[in-house]
Design an enzyme around this catalytic site. Sequence first.
Site, mmCIF file in Angstrom:
data_model
loop_
_atom_site.group_PDB
_atom_site.id
_atom_site.type_symbol
_atom_site.label_atom_id
_atom_site.label_comp_id
_atom_site.label_asym_id
_atom_site.label_seq_id
_atom_site.Cartn_x
_atom_site.Cartn_y
_atom_site.Cartn_z
ATOM 1 C CB THR A 1 27.732 -15.680 3.329
ATOM 2 O OG1 THR A 1 28.984 -16.324 3.094
ATOM 3 C CG2 THR A 1 26.767 -16.696 3.892
ATOM 4 C CG ASN B 1 32.125 -18.460 10.535
ATOM 5 O OD1 ASN B 1 31.766 -17.584 11.316
ATOM 6 N ND2 ASN B 1 31.881 -18.416 9.228
ATOM 7 N NE ARG C 1 23.213 -27.362 4.169
ATOM 8 C CZ ARG C 1 24.261 -26.812 4.790
ATOM 9 N NH1 ARG C 1 25.064 -27.569 5.518
ATOM 10 N NH2 ARG C 1 24.483 -25.514 4.685
HETATM 11 C C1 UD1 Z 1 28.009 -20.431 7.107
HETATM 12 C C2 UD1 Z 1 29.500 -20.128 7.081
HETATM 13 C C3 UD1 Z 1 30.231 -21.140 7.952
HETATM 14 C C4 UD1 Z 1 29.673 -21.084 9.366
HETATM 15 C C5 UD1 Z 1 28.144 -21.296 9.365
HETATM 16 C C6 UD1 Z 1 27.581 -21.017 10.736
HETATM 17 C C7 UD1 Z 1 29.947 -19.191 4.868
HETATM 18 C C8 UD1 Z 1 30.445 -19.442 3.532
HETATM 19 N N1 UD1 Z 1 29.947 -20.225 5.711
HETATM 20 O O1 UD1 Z 1 27.855 -21.723 6.546
HETATM 21 O O2 UD1 Z 1 31.614 -20.829 7.984
HETATM 22 O O3 UD1 Z 1 30.299 -22.078 10.171
HETATM 23 O O4 UD1 Z 1 27.520 -20.366 8.450
HETATM 24 O O5 UD1 Z 1 26.202 -21.344 10.785
HETATM 25 O O6 UD1 Z 1 29.565 -18.090 5.187
HETATM 26 N N2 UD1 Z 1 22.731 -16.686 2.824
HETATM 27 C C9 UD1 Z 1 22.332 -15.650 2.014
HETATM 28 N N3 UD1 Z 1 22.664 -15.666 0.706
HETATM 29 C C10 UD1 Z 1 23.408 -16.673 0.154
HETATM 30 C C11 UD1 Z 1 23.818 -17.742 0.999
HETATM 31 C C12 UD1 Z 1 23.477 -17.714 2.325
HETATM 32 O O7 UD1 Z 1 21.666 -14.721 2.471
HETATM 33 O O8 UD1 Z 1 23.672 -16.618 -1.042
HETATM 34 C C13 UD1 Z 1 22.319 -16.670 4.256
HETATM 35 C C14 UD1 Z 1 21.475 -17.875 4.593
HETATM 36 O O9 UD1 Z 1 20.108 -17.592 4.441
HETATM 37 C C15 UD1 Z 1 21.828 -18.145 6.055
HETATM 38 C C16 UD1 Z 1 23.233 -17.586 6.182
HETATM 39 O O10 UD1 Z 1 23.455 -16.760 5.053
HETATM 40 O O11 UD1 Z 1 20.970 -17.473 6.929
HETATM 41 C C17 UD1 Z 1 24.263 -18.696 6.216
HETATM 42 O O12 UD1 Z 1 24.126 -19.471 5.026
HETATM 43 P P1 UD1 Z 1 24.225 -21.039 5.017
HETATM 44 O O13 UD1 Z 1 24.029 -21.505 3.624
HETATM 45 O O14 UD1 Z 1 23.404 -21.643 6.077
HETATM 46 O O15 UD1 Z 1 25.768 -21.187 5.362
HETATM 47 P P2 UD1 Z 1 26.443 -22.365 6.132
HETATM 48 O O16 UD1 Z 1 26.718 -23.456 5.198
HETATM 49 O O17 UD1 Z 1 25.694 -22.691 7.355
HETATM 50 MG MG MG Z 2 23.848 -22.208 8.016
#
Ligand code: UD1
Ligand code: MG
Length: 458
Positions: free
Chosen positions: A79, A172, A16
Amino acid sequence: MSVPTFVVLAAGQGTRMRSATPKVLHDLCGRPLVDWPVAAAREAGGRVVVVDSPAGALAEHFTGQDDVVVAVQPQPDGTAGAVAAAAGHLPSDAPVVILAGDVPLVTAEALRALLAAHASSGAAATIATMRLADPSGYGRIVRGADGSVERVVETKVAGDATEEELLIDEVNTGLFVFDGGALRDALPQVGAHTAQGERYLPDVLPVLRAAGARVAGHEVADPDLMLGINDRRQLALVREIAQQRIFDRLAAGGVTIIAPAATSIDVGVELGEDTLVEPGVVLRGATSAGARCHLGPQSTLIDTRLGDDVTVRHTYATDAEIHDRVSVGPFAYLRPGTVLREGAKVGTYVEIKNSDIGPGAKVPHLSYIGDADVGEQSNLGAGTITANYDGRNKHRTTIGARVHGGVDTSFVAPVTVGDDAWTAAGSVVTSDVPPGALAVARAKQRNIEGYDARQRGE
Ligand code: UD1
Ligand code: MG
Protein backbone atom coordinates in the site's frame (compact mmCIF):
# COMPACT_ATOMS: atom_id res chain seq x y z
CA MET A 1 -9.30 24.66 3.77
CA SER A 2 -7.31 23.92 0.67
CA VAL A 3 -8.79 21.41 -1.75
CA PRO A 4 -7.95 17.84 -0.73
CA THR A 5 -6.66 15.15 -3.05
CA PHE A 6 -8.29 11.73 -2.68
CA VAL A 7 -6.12 8.75 -3.57
CA VAL A 8 -7.98 5.48 -4.09
CA LEU A 9 -5.68 2.46 -3.82
CA ALA A 10 -6.82 -0.21 -6.22
CA ALA A 11 -3.75 -1.90 -7.66
CA GLY A 12 -3.72 -4.90 -5.34
CA GLN A 13 -4.19 -8.32 -6.84
CA GLY A 14 -7.00 -9.32 -4.49
CA THR A 15 -5.79 -12.92 -4.44
CA ARG A 16 -8.21 -13.83 -1.65
CA MET A 17 -11.14 -13.32 -4.03
CA ARG A 18 -9.87 -16.23 -6.17
CA SER A 19 -11.12 -14.60 -9.32
CA ALA A 20 -10.03 -13.75 -12.86
CA THR A 21 -11.68 -10.35 -12.35
CA PRO A 22 -9.67 -7.71 -10.44
CA LYS A 23 -11.12 -7.46 -6.91
CA VAL A 24 -12.14 -3.80 -7.19
CA LEU A 25 -14.13 -4.48 -10.36
CA HIS A 26 -16.39 -7.00 -8.64
CA ASP A 27 -19.98 -5.81 -8.57
CA LEU A 28 -21.64 -4.43 -5.46
CA CYS A 29 -25.32 -3.64 -5.99
CA GLY A 30 -24.88 -2.58 -9.58
CA ARG A 31 -21.64 -0.65 -9.29
CA PRO A 32 -18.04 -1.97 -9.32
CA LEU A 33 -16.39 -1.80 -5.87
CA VAL A 34 -13.92 0.90 -6.87
CA ASP A 35 -16.68 3.25 -8.03
CA TRP A 36 -18.08 3.45 -4.50
CA PRO A 37 -15.13 5.25 -2.83
CA VAL A 38 -14.62 7.29 -6.01
CA ALA A 39 -18.25 8.46 -5.80
CA ALA A 40 -17.84 9.38 -2.11
CA ALA A 41 -14.62 11.31 -2.88
CA ARG A 42 -16.27 13.17 -5.74
CA GLU A 43 -19.17 14.13 -3.53
CA ALA A 44 -16.85 15.25 -0.72
CA GLY A 45 -15.22 17.60 -3.25
CA GLY A 46 -11.64 17.25 -4.34
CA ARG A 47 -9.29 15.81 -6.91
CA VAL A 48 -9.40 12.02 -7.36
CA VAL A 49 -6.42 9.84 -8.19
CA VAL A 50 -6.91 6.08 -8.61
CA VAL A 51 -3.90 3.77 -8.39
CA ASP A 52 -4.07 0.94 -10.93
CA SER A 53 -1.88 -2.08 -11.64
CA PRO A 54 0.08 -2.28 -14.92
CA ALA A 55 -2.59 -4.60 -16.35
CA GLY A 56 -4.59 -1.38 -16.87
CA ALA A 57 -8.10 -2.63 -16.07
CA LEU A 58 -8.92 0.58 -14.19
CA ALA A 59 -7.39 2.89 -16.79
CA GLU A 60 -9.89 1.29 -19.14
CA HIS A 61 -12.71 1.43 -16.59
CA PHE A 62 -12.23 5.18 -16.00
CA THR A 63 -11.75 6.12 -19.65
CA GLY A 64 -13.90 9.14 -20.39
CA GLN A 65 -14.20 10.19 -16.73
CA ASP A 66 -12.06 13.28 -16.93
CA ASP A 67 -12.24 14.11 -13.23
CA VAL A 68 -10.37 10.91 -12.31
CA VAL A 69 -6.61 10.60 -12.79
CA VAL A 70 -5.27 7.06 -13.02
CA ALA A 71 -1.70 6.43 -11.78
CA VAL A 72 0.05 3.10 -12.31
CA GLN A 73 1.88 1.18 -9.58
CA PRO A 74 4.62 -0.69 -11.50
CA GLN A 75 4.78 -3.69 -9.13
CA PRO A 76 2.43 -4.83 -6.36
CA ASP A 77 4.84 -3.74 -3.65
CA GLY A 78 2.25 -2.87 -1.01
CA THR A 79 0.00 0.00 0.00
CA ALA A 80 2.94 2.39 0.56
CA GLY A 81 4.18 1.54 -2.93
CA ALA A 82 0.72 2.32 -4.24
CA VAL A 83 0.70 5.79 -2.67
CA ALA A 84 4.25 6.38 -3.90
CA ALA A 85 3.01 5.64 -7.43
CA ALA A 86 0.61 8.58 -7.05
CA ALA A 87 3.25 10.89 -5.53
CA GLY A 88 3.52 13.00 -8.68
CA HIS A 89 -0.14 13.96 -8.29
CA LEU A 90 0.04 14.87 -4.59
CA PRO A 91 0.04 18.47 -3.38
CA SER A 92 2.56 19.49 -0.73
CA ASP A 93 0.34 22.17 0.78
CA ALA A 94 -3.06 20.47 1.02
CA PRO A 95 -4.47 17.37 2.70
CA VAL A 96 -4.20 14.00 1.01
CA VAL A 97 -6.91 11.45 1.82
CA ILE A 98 -6.05 7.81 1.23
CA LEU A 99 -8.94 5.45 0.58
CA ALA A 100 -8.90 1.79 -0.24
CA GLY A 101 -10.63 0.67 -3.40
CA ASP A 102 -11.94 -2.32 -1.45
CA VAL A 103 -13.76 -0.28 1.23
CA PRO A 104 -16.94 0.63 -0.63
CA LEU A 105 -19.40 1.89 1.98
CA VAL A 106 -17.42 4.99 2.92
CA THR A 107 -19.58 8.12 2.53
CA ALA A 108 -18.82 11.73 1.61
CA GLU A 109 -20.06 12.66 5.06
CA ALA A 110 -17.50 10.34 6.72
CA LEU A 111 -14.74 11.80 4.53
CA ARG A 112 -15.71 15.35 5.46
CA ALA A 113 -15.81 14.42 9.17
CA LEU A 114 -12.34 12.88 8.92
CA LEU A 115 -10.96 15.97 7.15
CA ALA A 116 -12.48 18.20 9.84
CA ALA A 117 -11.01 16.04 12.63
CA HIS A 118 -7.62 16.21 10.93
CA ALA A 119 -7.78 19.98 10.53
CA SER A 120 -8.63 20.50 14.19
CA SER A 121 -6.14 17.96 15.64
CA GLY A 122 -3.05 19.62 14.20
CA ALA A 123 -1.56 16.16 13.57
CA ALA A 124 0.49 15.36 10.47
CA ALA A 125 -1.67 12.30 9.92
CA THR A 126 -5.09 11.19 11.09
CA ILE A 127 -6.06 7.57 10.73
CA ALA A 128 -9.69 6.48 10.75
CA THR A 129 -10.24 3.51 13.03
CA MET A 130 -13.15 1.36 14.07
CA ARG A 131 -13.83 -1.26 16.72
CA LEU A 132 -15.01 -4.61 15.44
CA ALA A 133 -16.38 -7.64 17.25
CA ASP A 134 -14.52 -9.74 14.69
CA PRO A 135 -11.36 -7.83 13.76
CA SER A 136 -9.74 -10.76 11.94
CA GLY A 137 -7.81 -9.87 8.83
CA TYR A 138 -7.46 -6.20 9.71
CA GLY A 139 -4.40 -4.27 10.91
CA ARG A 140 -4.68 -3.41 14.64
CA ILE A 141 -4.17 0.06 16.09
CA VAL A 142 -1.49 0.39 18.77
CA ARG A 143 -2.06 3.56 20.77
CA GLY A 144 0.42 5.29 23.06
CA ALA A 145 -0.24 6.30 26.65
CA ASP A 146 -1.39 9.74 25.47
CA GLY A 147 -3.99 8.22 23.16
CA SER A 148 -2.14 9.10 19.97
CA VAL A 149 -1.55 6.36 17.41
CA GLU A 150 1.88 4.73 17.50
CA ARG A 151 1.63 2.18 14.75
CA VAL A 152 -0.49 -0.45 13.02
CA VAL A 153 0.29 -4.15 13.32
CA GLU A 154 -0.74 -6.34 10.45
CA THR A 155 -2.36 -9.72 11.08
CA LYS A 156 -2.64 -11.27 7.66
CA VAL A 157 0.24 -13.68 8.20
CA ALA A 158 0.71 -15.69 11.40
CA GLY A 159 3.53 -14.18 13.42
CA ASP A 160 2.89 -10.59 12.26
CA ALA A 161 1.29 -9.70 15.58
CA THR A 162 1.82 -10.84 19.15
CA GLU A 163 -0.97 -12.58 21.02
CA GLU A 164 -1.54 -9.41 23.01
CA GLU A 165 -1.81 -7.32 19.84
CA LEU A 166 -4.29 -9.80 18.41
CA LEU A 167 -6.63 -8.95 21.30
CA ILE A 168 -6.88 -5.32 20.11
CA ASP A 169 -10.31 -4.74 18.61
CA GLU A 170 -9.56 -1.28 17.18
CA VAL A 171 -8.55 -1.69 13.55
CA ASN A 172 -7.14 0.30 10.66
CA THR A 173 -9.96 1.16 8.27
CA GLY A 174 -7.46 1.91 5.51
CA LEU A 175 -8.66 5.51 5.46
CA PHE A 176 -6.10 8.20 6.31
CA VAL A 177 -5.58 11.93 5.98
CA PHE A 178 -2.04 13.22 5.66
CA ASP A 179 -0.56 16.63 5.26
CA GLY A 180 0.57 16.32 1.66
CA GLY A 181 4.07 17.60 2.33
CA ALA A 182 4.66 15.36 5.36
CA LEU A 183 3.46 12.31 3.40
CA ARG A 184 5.69 13.04 0.43
CA ASP A 185 8.72 13.45 2.70
CA ALA A 186 8.00 10.31 4.73
CA LEU A 187 7.17 7.86 1.92
CA PRO A 188 10.75 7.28 0.69
CA GLN A 189 11.78 6.41 4.24
CA VAL A 190 9.35 3.51 4.54
CA GLY A 191 11.27 0.26 4.28
CA ALA A 192 10.19 -3.18 3.17
CA HIS A 193 7.84 -4.91 5.58
CA THR A 194 7.86 -8.39 4.09
CA ALA A 195 10.47 -10.69 2.63
CA GLN A 196 8.80 -10.05 -0.74
CA GLY A 197 9.69 -6.36 -0.39
CA GLU A 198 6.17 -5.08 0.23
CA ARG A 199 6.02 -1.61 1.76
CA TYR A 200 3.06 -0.88 4.02
CA LEU A 201 1.36 2.50 4.20
CA PRO A 202 0.73 2.31 7.98
CA ASP A 203 4.54 2.19 8.37
CA VAL A 204 4.52 5.88 7.39
CA LEU A 205 3.13 6.61 10.86
CA PRO A 206 6.27 5.69 12.90
CA VAL A 207 8.37 7.65 10.37
CA LEU A 208 6.26 10.75 11.01
CA ARG A 209 6.48 10.25 14.76
CA ALA A 210 10.25 9.87 14.59
CA ALA A 211 10.35 13.24 12.83
CA GLY A 212 8.45 14.73 15.78
CA ALA A 213 5.00 14.88 14.23
CA ARG A 214 1.83 13.64 15.86
CA VAL A 215 -0.50 10.95 14.52
CA ALA A 216 -4.13 11.16 15.56
CA GLY A 217 -6.74 8.41 15.56
CA HIS A 218 -10.31 9.19 14.53
CA GLU A 219 -12.70 6.46 15.61
CA VAL A 220 -15.56 6.14 13.20
CA ALA A 221 -18.92 5.77 14.93
CA ASP A 222 -20.54 3.52 12.31
CA PRO A 223 -18.05 0.76 11.52
CA ASP A 224 -20.24 -0.49 8.67
CA LEU A 225 -18.95 2.47 6.66
CA MET A 226 -15.44 1.13 6.77
CA LEU A 227 -15.82 -2.59 6.11
CA GLY A 228 -13.14 -3.85 3.76
CA ILE A 229 -13.57 -6.61 1.23
CA ASN A 230 -10.83 -9.15 0.83
CA ASP A 231 -12.82 -12.27 0.05
CA ARG A 232 -16.27 -13.24 -1.14
CA ARG A 233 -17.57 -13.81 2.37
CA GLN A 234 -16.86 -10.17 3.20
CA LEU A 235 -18.34 -9.10 -0.13
CA ALA A 236 -21.57 -10.89 0.80
CA LEU A 237 -21.66 -9.20 4.23
CA VAL A 238 -21.09 -5.76 2.72
CA ARG A 239 -23.68 -6.42 0.03
CA GLU A 240 -26.28 -7.05 2.70
CA ILE A 241 -25.52 -3.68 4.32
CA ALA A 242 -25.34 -1.82 1.01
CA GLN A 243 -28.67 -3.34 -0.05
CA GLN A 244 -30.30 -2.33 3.22
CA ARG A 245 -29.09 1.25 2.70
CA ILE A 246 -30.66 1.29 -0.77
CA PHE A 247 -33.95 0.02 0.70
CA ASP A 248 -33.79 2.66 3.45
CA ARG A 249 -33.25 5.45 0.91
CA LEU A 250 -36.20 4.24 -1.18
CA ALA A 251 -38.42 3.84 1.89
CA ALA A 252 -37.59 7.42 2.91
CA GLY A 253 -38.79 8.46 -0.55
CA GLY A 254 -42.18 6.79 -0.11
CA VAL A 255 -41.56 3.32 -1.59
CA THR A 256 -42.98 0.15 0.01
CA ILE A 257 -40.88 -2.99 -0.23
CA ILE A 258 -42.96 -5.95 0.91
CA ALA A 259 -40.20 -8.55 1.32
CA PRO A 260 -36.73 -7.00 1.53
CA ALA A 261 -35.04 -10.37 1.89
CA ALA A 262 -36.59 -11.47 -1.41
CA THR A 263 -35.80 -8.23 -3.27
CA SER A 264 -32.64 -7.00 -4.96
CA ILE A 265 -32.29 -3.37 -6.06
CA ASP A 266 -29.19 -1.73 -7.52
CA VAL A 267 -27.76 1.53 -6.22
CA GLY A 268 -28.68 3.52 -9.35
CA VAL A 269 -32.39 2.65 -9.24
CA GLU A 270 -34.91 5.46 -8.62
CA LEU A 271 -38.51 4.80 -7.60
CA GLY A 272 -41.30 7.33 -7.02
CA GLU A 273 -43.75 7.84 -4.18
CA ASP A 274 -46.28 5.12 -3.40
CA THR A 275 -44.59 2.65 -5.68
CA LEU A 276 -45.00 -0.87 -4.34
CA VAL A 277 -42.36 -3.56 -4.72
CA GLU A 278 -43.69 -7.09 -4.29
CA PRO A 279 -41.62 -10.17 -3.41
CA GLY A 280 -39.19 -11.55 -5.98
CA VAL A 281 -38.43 -8.26 -7.68
CA VAL A 282 -34.95 -7.57 -9.08
CA LEU A 283 -34.23 -4.04 -10.32
CA ARG A 284 -30.89 -3.58 -12.05
CA GLY A 285 -28.75 -0.82 -13.49
CA ALA A 286 -30.43 2.42 -14.50
CA THR A 287 -33.97 1.18 -13.92
CA SER A 288 -36.42 3.81 -12.72
CA ALA A 289 -40.14 4.02 -12.02
CA GLY A 290 -42.40 6.95 -11.30
CA ALA A 291 -45.15 7.21 -8.71
CA ARG A 292 -47.80 4.61 -7.81
CA CYS A 293 -46.25 1.77 -9.82
CA HIS A 294 -46.93 -1.83 -8.85
CA LEU A 295 -43.85 -3.95 -9.46
CA GLY A 296 -44.01 -7.71 -9.17
CA PRO A 297 -44.40 -10.16 -7.80
CA GLN A 298 -41.49 -11.92 -9.49
CA SER A 299 -40.19 -9.42 -12.00
CA THR A 300 -36.72 -8.51 -13.24
CA LEU A 301 -36.24 -5.06 -14.77
CA ILE A 302 -32.86 -4.14 -16.21
CA ASP A 303 -32.12 -0.58 -17.41
CA THR A 304 -35.85 -0.15 -17.86
CA ARG A 305 -37.65 3.18 -17.43
CA LEU A 306 -41.23 3.27 -16.15
CA GLY A 307 -43.60 6.23 -15.94
CA ASP A 308 -46.34 6.65 -13.32
CA ASP A 309 -49.09 4.13 -12.48
CA VAL A 310 -47.42 1.26 -14.32
CA THR A 311 -48.18 -2.34 -13.36
CA VAL A 312 -45.61 -5.02 -14.12
CA ARG A 313 -46.26 -8.61 -12.97
CA HIS A 314 -44.08 -11.71 -13.48
CA THR A 315 -42.07 -10.01 -16.19
CA TYR A 316 -38.50 -9.90 -17.47
CA ALA A 317 -37.54 -6.62 -19.17
CA THR A 318 -34.24 -5.28 -20.49
CA ASP A 319 -33.69 -1.76 -21.77
CA ALA A 320 -37.38 -1.04 -22.27
CA GLU A 321 -39.33 2.20 -21.93
CA ILE A 322 -42.76 1.92 -20.35
CA HIS A 323 -44.98 4.98 -20.23
CA ASP A 324 -47.74 6.02 -17.80
CA ARG A 325 -50.61 3.64 -17.00
CA VAL A 326 -49.19 0.69 -18.95
CA SER A 327 -49.93 -2.83 -17.76
CA VAL A 328 -47.42 -5.61 -18.41
CA GLY A 329 -47.67 -9.34 -17.73
CA PRO A 330 -48.09 -11.69 -16.11
CA PHE A 331 -45.33 -13.54 -17.97
CA ALA A 332 -44.11 -10.99 -20.49
CA TYR A 333 -40.61 -10.70 -21.93
CA LEU A 334 -39.60 -7.20 -23.05
CA ARG A 335 -36.33 -7.03 -24.94
CA PRO A 336 -34.15 -4.00 -25.77
CA GLY A 337 -35.78 -1.23 -27.75
CA THR A 338 -39.30 -1.93 -26.55
CA VAL A 339 -41.39 1.22 -26.08
CA LEU A 340 -44.85 0.87 -24.58
CA ARG A 341 -46.74 4.15 -24.86
CA GLU A 342 -49.27 5.57 -22.46
CA GLY A 343 -52.04 3.18 -21.44
CA ALA A 344 -50.79 0.29 -23.60
CA LYS A 345 -51.24 -3.29 -22.46
CA VAL A 346 -48.91 -6.23 -22.95
CA GLY A 347 -50.34 -9.42 -21.57
CA THR A 348 -49.50 -13.05 -20.94
CA TYR A 349 -46.76 -14.96 -22.78
CA VAL A 350 -45.91 -12.01 -24.98
CA GLU A 351 -42.41 -11.21 -26.23
CA ILE A 352 -41.61 -7.77 -27.62
CA LYS A 353 -38.36 -6.58 -29.13
CA ASN A 354 -37.31 -3.28 -30.72
CA SER A 355 -40.91 -2.23 -31.20
CA ASP A 356 -43.05 0.78 -30.46
CA ILE A 357 -46.48 -0.05 -29.12
CA GLY A 358 -48.71 3.03 -29.41
CA PRO A 359 -50.93 4.69 -26.80
CA GLY A 360 -53.73 2.41 -25.64
CA ALA A 361 -52.67 -0.40 -27.98
CA LYS A 362 -53.01 -3.97 -26.75
CA VAL A 363 -51.03 -7.15 -27.29
CA PRO A 364 -52.85 -9.27 -24.76
CA HIS A 365 -51.91 -12.92 -25.37
CA LEU A 366 -49.29 -15.33 -26.74
CA SER A 367 -47.54 -13.07 -29.26
CA TYR A 368 -44.13 -12.20 -30.66
CA ILE A 369 -43.76 -8.59 -31.82
CA GLY A 370 -40.29 -7.77 -33.18
CA ASP A 371 -39.15 -4.73 -35.18
CA ALA A 372 -42.68 -3.34 -35.36
CA ASP A 373 -44.55 -0.09 -34.93
CA VAL A 374 -48.10 -0.47 -33.70
CA GLY A 375 -50.38 2.56 -33.82
CA GLU A 376 -52.62 3.86 -31.06
CA GLN A 377 -55.59 1.82 -29.85
CA SER A 378 -54.77 -1.13 -32.09
CA ASN A 379 -55.58 -4.56 -30.71
CA LEU A 380 -53.56 -7.55 -31.86
CA GLY A 381 -55.27 -10.89 -31.36
CA ALA A 382 -53.94 -13.88 -29.47
CA GLY A 383 -51.08 -15.57 -31.27
CA THR A 384 -49.96 -12.60 -33.38
CA ILE A 385 -46.49 -13.12 -34.80
CA THR A 386 -44.25 -10.75 -36.73
CA ALA A 387 -42.09 -12.72 -39.14
CA ASN A 388 -39.31 -10.14 -38.98
CA TYR A 389 -36.35 -12.22 -40.11
CA ASP A 390 -36.00 -13.73 -43.56
CA GLY A 391 -32.88 -15.68 -42.67
CA ARG A 392 -30.56 -12.83 -43.69
CA ASN A 393 -32.08 -9.51 -42.68
CA LYS A 394 -34.52 -8.06 -40.20
CA HIS A 395 -37.51 -6.13 -41.59
CA ARG A 396 -40.10 -3.86 -39.96
CA THR A 397 -43.81 -4.32 -39.64
CA THR A 398 -45.83 -1.11 -39.58
CA ILE A 399 -49.33 -1.32 -38.17
CA GLY A 400 -51.53 1.77 -38.14
CA ALA A 401 -53.94 3.10 -35.54
CA ARG A 402 -57.11 1.26 -34.40
CA VAL A 403 -56.19 -1.91 -36.28
CA HIS A 404 -58.11 -5.07 -35.33
CA GLY A 405 -55.74 -8.00 -35.70
CA GLY A 406 -57.53 -11.35 -35.76
CA VAL A 407 -56.16 -14.20 -33.67
CA ASP A 408 -53.25 -16.12 -35.14
CA THR A 409 -52.23 -13.45 -37.62
CA SER A 410 -48.69 -13.55 -38.98
CA PHE A 411 -47.25 -10.35 -40.44
CA VAL A 412 -44.47 -11.22 -42.87
CA ALA A 413 -42.21 -8.16 -42.85
CA PRO A 414 -41.66 -5.79 -44.47
CA VAL A 415 -45.37 -5.09 -44.47
CA THR A 416 -47.63 -2.11 -43.72
CA VAL A 417 -51.17 -2.19 -42.40
CA GLY A 418 -53.23 0.99 -42.73
CA ASP A 419 -55.26 2.70 -40.01
CA ASP A 420 -58.60 1.06 -39.08
CA ALA A 421 -57.73 -2.10 -41.05
CA TRP A 422 -58.68 -5.63 -39.96
CA THR A 423 -57.09 -9.02 -40.41
CA ALA A 424 -59.03 -12.25 -40.41
CA ALA A 425 -58.14 -14.96 -37.91
CA GLY A 426 -55.33 -17.20 -39.12
CA SER A 427 -54.12 -14.81 -41.81
CA VAL A 428 -50.57 -14.76 -43.09
CA VAL A 429 -50.25 -11.15 -44.19
CA THR A 430 -47.57 -10.83 -46.86
CA SER A 431 -48.70 -7.69 -48.65
CA ASP A 432 -49.77 -4.27 -47.45
CA VAL A 433 -53.34 -3.79 -46.20
CA PRO A 434 -55.03 -0.49 -47.17
CA PRO A 435 -56.65 1.65 -44.45
CA GLY A 436 -60.06 0.36 -43.37
CA ALA A 437 -59.76 -2.93 -45.34
CA LEU A 438 -60.12 -6.49 -44.07
CA ALA A 439 -57.26 -8.76 -45.07
CA VAL A 440 -58.19 -12.40 -45.41
CA ALA A 441 -55.05 -14.35 -46.15
CA ARG A 442 -55.75 -18.01 -45.50
CA ALA A 443 -56.91 -21.03 -47.45
CA LYS A 444 -60.65 -21.19 -47.83
CA GLN A 445 -62.23 -23.96 -45.77
CA ARG A 446 -63.37 -27.04 -47.66
CA ASN A 447 -65.41 -29.80 -46.01
CA ILE A 448 -65.03 -33.32 -47.38
CA GLU A 449 -68.27 -35.10 -46.65
CA GLY A 450 -68.28 -38.71 -45.43
CA TYR A 451 -64.56 -38.78 -44.83
CA ASP A 452 -64.64 -40.67 -41.57
CA ALA A 453 -66.83 -43.42 -42.89
CA ARG A 454 -64.49 -43.93 -45.87
CA GLN A 455 -61.52 -44.22 -43.54
CA ARG A 456 -63.25 -47.02 -41.73
CA GLY A 457 -63.93 -48.75 -45.05
CA GLU A 458 -67.70 -48.54 -44.73
C1 UD1 B 1 -5.04 -2.98 4.58
C2 UD1 B 1 -4.22 -2.42 5.73
C3 UD1 B 1 -4.80 -2.91 7.04
C4 UD1 B 1 -6.26 -2.47 7.14
C5 UD1 B 1 -7.06 -2.96 5.91
C6 UD1 B 1 -8.43 -2.33 5.91
C7 UD1 B 1 -1.93 -2.25 4.87
C8 UD1 B 1 -0.62 -2.85 4.83
N1 UD1 B 1 -2.86 -2.91 5.57
O1 UD1 B 1 -4.93 -4.39 4.64
O2 UD1 B 1 -4.08 -2.35 8.12
O3 UD1 B 1 -6.84 -2.98 8.33
O4 UD1 B 1 -6.40 -2.54 4.70
O5 UD1 B 1 -9.23 -2.88 4.87
O6 UD1 B 1 -2.15 -1.20 4.31
N2 UD1 B 1 -3.26 -2.05 -2.92
C9 UD1 B 1 -2.55 -1.46 -3.94
N3 UD1 B 1 -1.29 -1.87 -4.19
C10 UD1 B 1 -0.67 -2.84 -3.46
C11 UD1 B 1 -1.41 -3.45 -2.40
C12 UD1 B 1 -2.69 -3.02 -2.15
O7 UD1 B 1 -3.06 -0.57 -4.62
O8 UD1 B 1 0.48 -3.16 -3.75
C13 UD1 B 1 -4.66 -1.61 -2.68
C14 UD1 B 1 -5.62 -2.76 -2.85
O9 UD1 B 1 -6.11 -2.82 -4.17
C15 UD1 B 1 -6.74 -2.43 -1.86
C16 UD1 B 1 -6.02 -1.61 -0.80
O10 UD1 B 1 -4.79 -1.20 -1.36
O11 UD1 B 1 -7.75 -1.68 -2.45
C17 UD1 B 1 -5.78 -2.42 0.46
O12 UD1 B 1 -5.02 -3.57 0.11
P1 UD1 B 1 -5.30 -4.99 0.71
O13 UD1 B 1 -4.33 -5.94 0.12
O14 UD1 B 1 -6.73 -5.33 0.66
O15 UD1 B 1 -4.85 -4.71 2.21
P2 UD1 B 1 -5.42 -5.39 3.49
O16 UD1 B 1 -4.73 -6.67 3.70
O17 UD1 B 1 -6.89 -5.41 3.47
MG1 MG C 1 -8.26 -5.09 2.02
